[in-house]
Design a protein around this motif. Structure first.
Motif, PDB file in Angstrom:
ATOM      1  N   ALA A  62       9.576   0.692  -4.540  1.00  0.00           N
ATOM      2  CA  ALA A  62       8.367   0.600  -5.359  1.00  0.00           C
ATOM      3  C   ALA A  62       8.461  -0.593  -6.302  1.00  0.00           C
ATOM      4  O   ALA A  62       9.522  -1.186  -6.481  1.00  0.00           O
ATOM      5  N   TRP A 117      -0.164   3.267 -11.065  1.00  0.00           N
ATOM      6  CA  TRP A 117       0.092   4.129  -9.895  1.00  0.00           C
ATOM      7  C   TRP A 117      -0.582   3.554  -8.652  1.00  0.00           C
ATOM      8  O   TRP A 117       0.031   3.438  -7.591  1.00  0.00           O
ATOM      9  N   GLY A 120       1.196   0.870  -6.919  1.00  0.00           N
ATOM     10  CA  GLY A 120       2.564   1.143  -6.497  1.00  0.00           C
ATOM     11  C   GLY A 120       3.633   0.746  -7.500  1.00  0.00           C
ATOM     12  O   GLY A 120       4.792   0.571  -7.141  1.00  0.00           O
ATOM     13  N   LEU A 379       7.552   3.106  -1.608  1.00  0.00           N
ATOM     14  CA  LEU A 379       6.150   3.077  -1.191  1.00  0.00           C
ATOM     15  C   LEU A 379       6.096   3.143   0.328  1.00  0.00           C
ATOM     16  O   LEU A 379       6.915   2.515   1.007  1.00  0.00           O
ATOM     17  N   ILE A 409      -1.468   1.605   0.560  1.00  0.00           N
ATOM     18  CA  ILE A 409      -0.341   2.425   0.064  1.00  0.00           C
ATOM     19  C   ILE A 409      -0.673   3.906   0.276  1.00  0.00           C
ATOM     20  O   ILE A 409      -1.589   4.437  -0.340  1.00  0.00           O
ATOM     21  N   ARG A 412       3.681   7.312  -2.651  1.00  0.00           N
ATOM     22  CA  ARG A 412       4.463   6.666  -3.704  1.00  0.00           C
ATOM     23  C   ARG A 412       5.521   7.663  -4.183  1.00  0.00           C
ATOM     24  O   ARG A 412       5.185   8.835  -4.407  1.00  0.00           O
TER      25      ARG A 412
END
Ligand code: GUN
Ligand code: FE
Length: 425
Positions: A62, A117, A120, A379, A409, A412
Motif C-alpha cells: 500500500a 483510503w 490506497g 493493495l 483498487i 486495501r
C-alpha cells in the motif's frame, strides 16, 4: 488465523530492483505480519490457513504519504497563484482557522480520511491545526477507519493571524492530553511533534517542542528549505544558526528523535551533512514544489548521499492526493532537474515505487515491503480495463501507476486487516 493471498505479487526490497512473482502466495500471520512469499504453496503451509485467490490481479504494498495537511483539504486544487509565504497568509491560515469549529472539522476530516483510503494510502504523516479537539477528532477518525497515521497538532505562535497563534503552555497542555490518549508504542495512530516551521514558532516554542520530543521519545515533523524567501526569513530570525537545518538542530528538532522534514528543495552543503549525520528523513513533495513554485529538490543527490527519502502529497500546496501519481511527478521533476544540471541520472520507476513503499514505510516501522516480519499493508489492483494487450506484469504495474486511479483498487489492507470504505457522514 493465518491468511494466504494468491495473486501476481510485485514489491521492492531495494531501490534498484523489483521482485515480480507470477501467480504466487503471500502468507500473513494472526498479528498481520508477512511470514513469507512463495511461488509454490506446500500442502502443509495452507493446512490451518484461510486462502484467498485474487486470480489475475496485482498485489502490491500500500501507499504511504509522508507529508499532508488534513485541514487544507478544502483548498485542494485552488489558490495556486502565489509563492509560499503570501500563499500561507492569504489562503492557508484563513482556512485552518475554521478548525476551531468541530462540526466543520468533522465534515472535512471524514472526507480527507475517506479519500486517503480511496487512493490506497494506508499510512500518512499528517499536519492537523493548533486545535487540540479537532486534532483528537482526526486521530479518532483514523482509528475508526483502521488506517495508520502519525498526526501532529501544529505548534505555532508568531507571524500568523491571532486565531492561529497559541501560547506555548497551552500547546504543551494540548500535546500532553493527546499523548495521554494516543501515545501507545504499538498503536497505528500516534501523535507526532509538529512545529509548523521556524517562521511560525518563537524560540520558546521550538525549545518546548524539542523538550517534549525528548521527554516522550516522540517523532518530529516540520518543513525545511522549501522556498528562497522562507530561507532568507529564517536567516534573519535565527542569526546564530549556520543553516536552516542547524536552527532546528539547536532546539533538538533535527534527528534527536526520528525526524521528517518536508521539501528540502534548497538543501545542500552543511545542512545536507547534518541531515545525513542525524538520520533526518526527507518528505519529497514534487507537486507542491511545482504549484507553489518552490523549485526542484535534488532527490538523486539525496539518494546517492544515503539520505532517507519518501513521497508526500502536501495537500494543498500539492493538488493531488494520489501517491501513485506522486511517483510520476517525482520521476518527471527529476528528469527536468537532470536536464538542467547535466550530471545526475533521473529517477527510475523502480526507485519511485521504492520511495513510496519501503523507503517511506520505514518511518512507520516495518512497513512497505512483503519481506518476512513486515506488516501486511497491501493493495489488490484489478487492471482489466487497462490491460488490453500482452503486457508483462511490470508493464501492467507501470501502466497502473501512470494511468490508473481508485477505480482499479479492489481491496486495501493495513497491518493485515482489510480496510473497508470509511464513512463520510
Ligand atoms: N511551510 C509552513 N507551512 C506550510 C504549509 O502549510 N504548506 C507548505 N507547503 N509549506 C509550509
Ligand atoms: Fe507542507
Amino acid at each position: 488465523m493465518k491468511k494466504i493471498y494468491k495473486a501476481h505479487i510485485l514489491y521492492t526490497k531495494e531501490k534498484s530492483h523489483f521482485e515480480v512473482l507470477e501467480n504466487s502466495y503471500v502468507a500473513v500471520d494472526a498479528d498481520g505480519r508477512v511470514t513469507g512469499v512463495t511461488t509454490d504453496l506446500a500442502e502443509s503451509d495452507s493446512e490451518d490457513a484461510e486462502v484467498t485467490d485474487f486470480g489475475d490481479r496485482l498485489l502490491i504494498p500500500a501507499m504511504n504519504d509522508l507529508h499532508v495537511h488534513a485541514p487544507q483539504y478544502r483548498n485542494q486544487g485552488i489558490a495556486m497563484d502565489l509563492e509560499l509565504l503570501p500563499w500561507l497568509q492569504d489562503y492557508t491560515f484563513p482556512e485552518e482557522m475554521k478548525y476551531a469549529n468541530l462540526g466543520y472539522a468533522e465534515r472535512m476530516y471524514r472526507r480527507f480520511v475517506h479519500d486517503l483510503w480511496r487512493f490506497g494510502t494506508m499510512r500518512a504523516c499528517v499536519f492537523a491545526t493548533i486545535h487540540t479537539e479537532s486534532t483528537r477528532l482526526l486521530m479518532r477518525l483514523f482509528q475508526e477507519a483502521g488506517m495508520g497515521a502519525l498526526v501532529g497538532k501544529v505548534a505555532m505562535n508568531r507571524n500568523c493571524p491571532e486565531g492561529l497563534s497559541e501560547p506555548v503552555e497551552e500547546t504543551m497542555l494540548g500535546y500532553e492530553a493527546l499523548i495521554d490518549e494516543f501515545n501507545k508504542p504499538e498503536a497505528l495512530v500516534r501523535p507526532i511533534v509538529t512545529p509548523r516551521f521556524i517562521p511560525s514558532c518563537t524560540p520558546e516554542m521550538l525549545l518546548a517542542c524539542g523538550e517534549l520530543a525528548a521527554k516522550y521519545q516522540m517523532p518530529v515533523q516540520s518543513h525545511l528549505s522549501e522556498n528562497k524567501d522562507e530561507i532568507a526569513l529564517v536567516q534573519t530570525l535565527e542569526k546564530e544558526s549556520t543553516s536552516y537545518g542547524d536552527a532546528y538542530n539547536r532546539y533538538g528538532l533535527f534527528g534527536q528523535t526520528p525526524t521528517l522534514m518536508a521539501h528540502c528543495v534548497w538543501t545542500e552543503g552543511e545542512e545536507m551533512e547534518l541531515m545525513k549525520r542525524n538520520g533526518v528523513m526527507v518528505a519529497h513533495c514534487p507537486t507542491s514544489n511545482l504549484n507553489v513554485s518552490s523549485g526542484m529538490a535534488p532527490i538523486r543527490r539525496f539518494l546517492d548521499e544515503g539520505l532517507r527519502v519518501g513521497l508526500g502529497s502536501d495537500i494543498s500546496g500539492g493538488h493531488d492526493l494520489n501517491i501513485f501519481r506522486m511517483m510520476v511527478y517525482a520521476i518527471q521533476v527529476s528528469k527536468m532537474y537532470y536536464q538542467q544540471n547535466h550530471q545526475q541520472p533521473f529517477l527510475t520507476l523502480t526507485e519511485a515505487f521504492w520511495l513510496a513503499t519501503k523507503s517511506a514505510g520505514g518511518f512507520f516501522g516495518r512497513v512497505g515491503s512483503f519481506e518476512p516480519g513486515y506488516e501486511f499493508d497491501a493493495l489488490v489492483i484489478n487492471d482489466n480495463d487497462l490491460n488490453h494487450d500482452n503486457y508483462s506484469l511490470l508493464e501492467r504495474l507501470e501502466r497502473y501507476i501512470y494511468l490508473g486511479d481508485d477505480r482499479q483498487i479492489e481491496h486495501r489492507f493495513c497491518c493485515g486487516k482489510e480496510i473497508k470504505e470509511p464513512r463520510i457522514s
